[in-house]
Motif scaffolding. Sequence first.
Motif, mmCIF file in Angstrom:
data_model
loop_
_atom_site.group_PDB
_atom_site.id
_atom_site.type_symbol
_atom_site.label_atom_id
_atom_site.label_comp_id
_atom_site.label_asym_id
_atom_site.label_seq_id
_atom_site.Cartn_x
_atom_site.Cartn_y
_atom_site.Cartn_z
ATOM 1 N N LEU A 1 35.789 48.869 35.680
ATOM 2 C CA LEU A 1 35.381 48.235 34.428
ATOM 3 C C LEU A 1 36.281 48.584 33.237
ATOM 4 N N GLY B 1 38.565 41.124 32.110
ATOM 5 C CA GLY B 1 37.512 40.154 32.383
ATOM 6 C C GLY B 1 36.354 40.682 33.194
ATOM 7 N N ARG C 1 32.941 42.318 34.131
ATOM 8 C CA ARG C 1 31.657 42.477 33.455
ATOM 9 C C ARG C 1 30.802 43.482 34.222
ATOM 10 N N ARG C 2 29.897 44.120 33.516
ATOM 11 C CA ARG C 2 29.023 45.084 34.199
ATOM 12 C C ARG C 2 28.250 44.419 35.329
ATOM 13 N N SER C 3 27.852 43.175 35.111
ATOM 14 C CA SER C 3 27.086 42.485 36.155
ATOM 15 C C SER C 3 27.904 42.272 37.424
ATOM 16 N N ASP C 4 29.262 42.275 37.296
ATOM 17 C CA ASP C 4 30.117 42.062 38.469
ATOM 18 C C ASP C 4 30.026 43.205 39.475
ATOM 19 N N VAL D 1 37.292 37.267 39.592
ATOM 20 C CA VAL D 1 37.339 37.682 38.186
ATOM 21 C C VAL D 1 38.623 37.184 37.541
ATOM 22 N N ARG E 1 38.487 33.500 36.887
ATOM 23 C CA ARG E 1 37.598 33.215 35.755
ATOM 24 C C ARG E 1 38.340 33.409 34.434
#
Length: 474
Positions: free
Chosen positions: A234, A239, A241-244, A272, A275
């Motif tokens: 992280l 790009g 995200r914590r949710s990834d 990622v 995106r």
Amino acid sequence: MNSDWSVVITGEQWGHLRGHLFPGDGDEHGAILRCGIASSPRGTRLLVRDVVLALDGIDYVAGIRGYRKLTAEFVADNIDTCARESLAYIAVHNHGGIDSVDFSGTDMGSHERGYPALLDINAGVPVGALVFASNAVAGDIWTSDGKRHSASLRVVGRPQLSLTREPVPAKVADPTYDRQARIFGDRGQAILASSKVAVVGLGGIGSLIGEYLARLGVGELLYIDPDRLDPTNLPRVVGARRSDVVPLLQDESRPRWVRALGARFATQKVKVAARVARQASRKVQITTVARSVVETDVAALLTDCDHIFLAADSALARRLVNSVTHQYLIPNTQVGSKVSVIDGQIADIFSVSRMSIPGSGCLQCNGLIPAWKLTEEATSDVQRRRQRYIEDDDIHAPSVITLNAVAASRAVDDWLMTIGGLTQSGASADHWVSYHPLTDEVIEHEPAKSTGCPHCGPNRFALGDRAQLPTKPS
């Protein structure tokens, strides 16, 4: 004629050929190119393996129908070599003029009389000709299906050069890129838009490179990386995200089996990167491959790229990309940053960018693909693990986003200057540089070249599709 053919030549080869064709005497001179072949959906490339200069008055003499001609003996020797080695045969000569050129009627008559027979001798492998003016080239390539193809020339040197029959007007650049087009011009922006670039490894450095390329307006990107994000990515992966990383499952307080489940559901690094690229550019075409680059069908995707950025530290990946560069005449830049720790103390910190041009010093020649590491990776799952610089597999390597940014920026800048034609003439073919923040030193390295190297030497050089790459079955 069809026009999806090109001839690719290294900067060193082009220097020899151009010096022979245009020595300043205003006369006509000749040569033969023996070429490997690479075919892909983007077209067919003839990869110059050998430049054979025709000696004036011996191999290139006064003609009967035309001004000059290659002697029958010179042609026979070279077409026999091509037939024996399954290489394309390309005869070369020059005309006067600067920015446009074409074959004369006499030239075309000579092709029609001689090339069907040469095509038979060469067992259907293409034969043909190039004619040069100072800043232009025209091609007439014959193939076994009875078709004839025009061809352009691409010089993979520093700077990079492209020659066509006549100047091709560049479209006015998209206003989005106005600020950088003021540096590279509309033509430079058009080169970026038509380029296909690969990034192998989309971790800390590769993710930065991927974003830079997308924001610059590169038309087609190929992202290759088998890994998924984990929580330690992280701070460094652009790009992310914590949710990834599925934090509820990968929290350190969770049992090992729960964290393993979370790792399986974490977002792939290539997704990622894609995106981020799509946020930067609406027009970019992106291919993502969440597999190892050393698998045969994945490696094949690299063989029609215009440049490869290697941001993976696997020795197997280095060997594969190194081979692609010299077998298919596709430049690469190996990029990395490293924090060395000895007895718990930081011993060295550096960022490195190594641009390798086909035909010059390579990673193998310079001891950067150690045999012990190849053996270890080939007999274990090491190549699937994250990049590490400490022996304990349970300890992550030290890494900082700023070190990665230095390496990524330098690598992309060198590539930009090269393809944009801004690198000064006479610059070294390779550009290897390292930055050491502990001592504030920037060191340029002159890579060595070994004539017997299995990667950049004659056993592989410019053979294209004819030779196998060092891959493993999918």
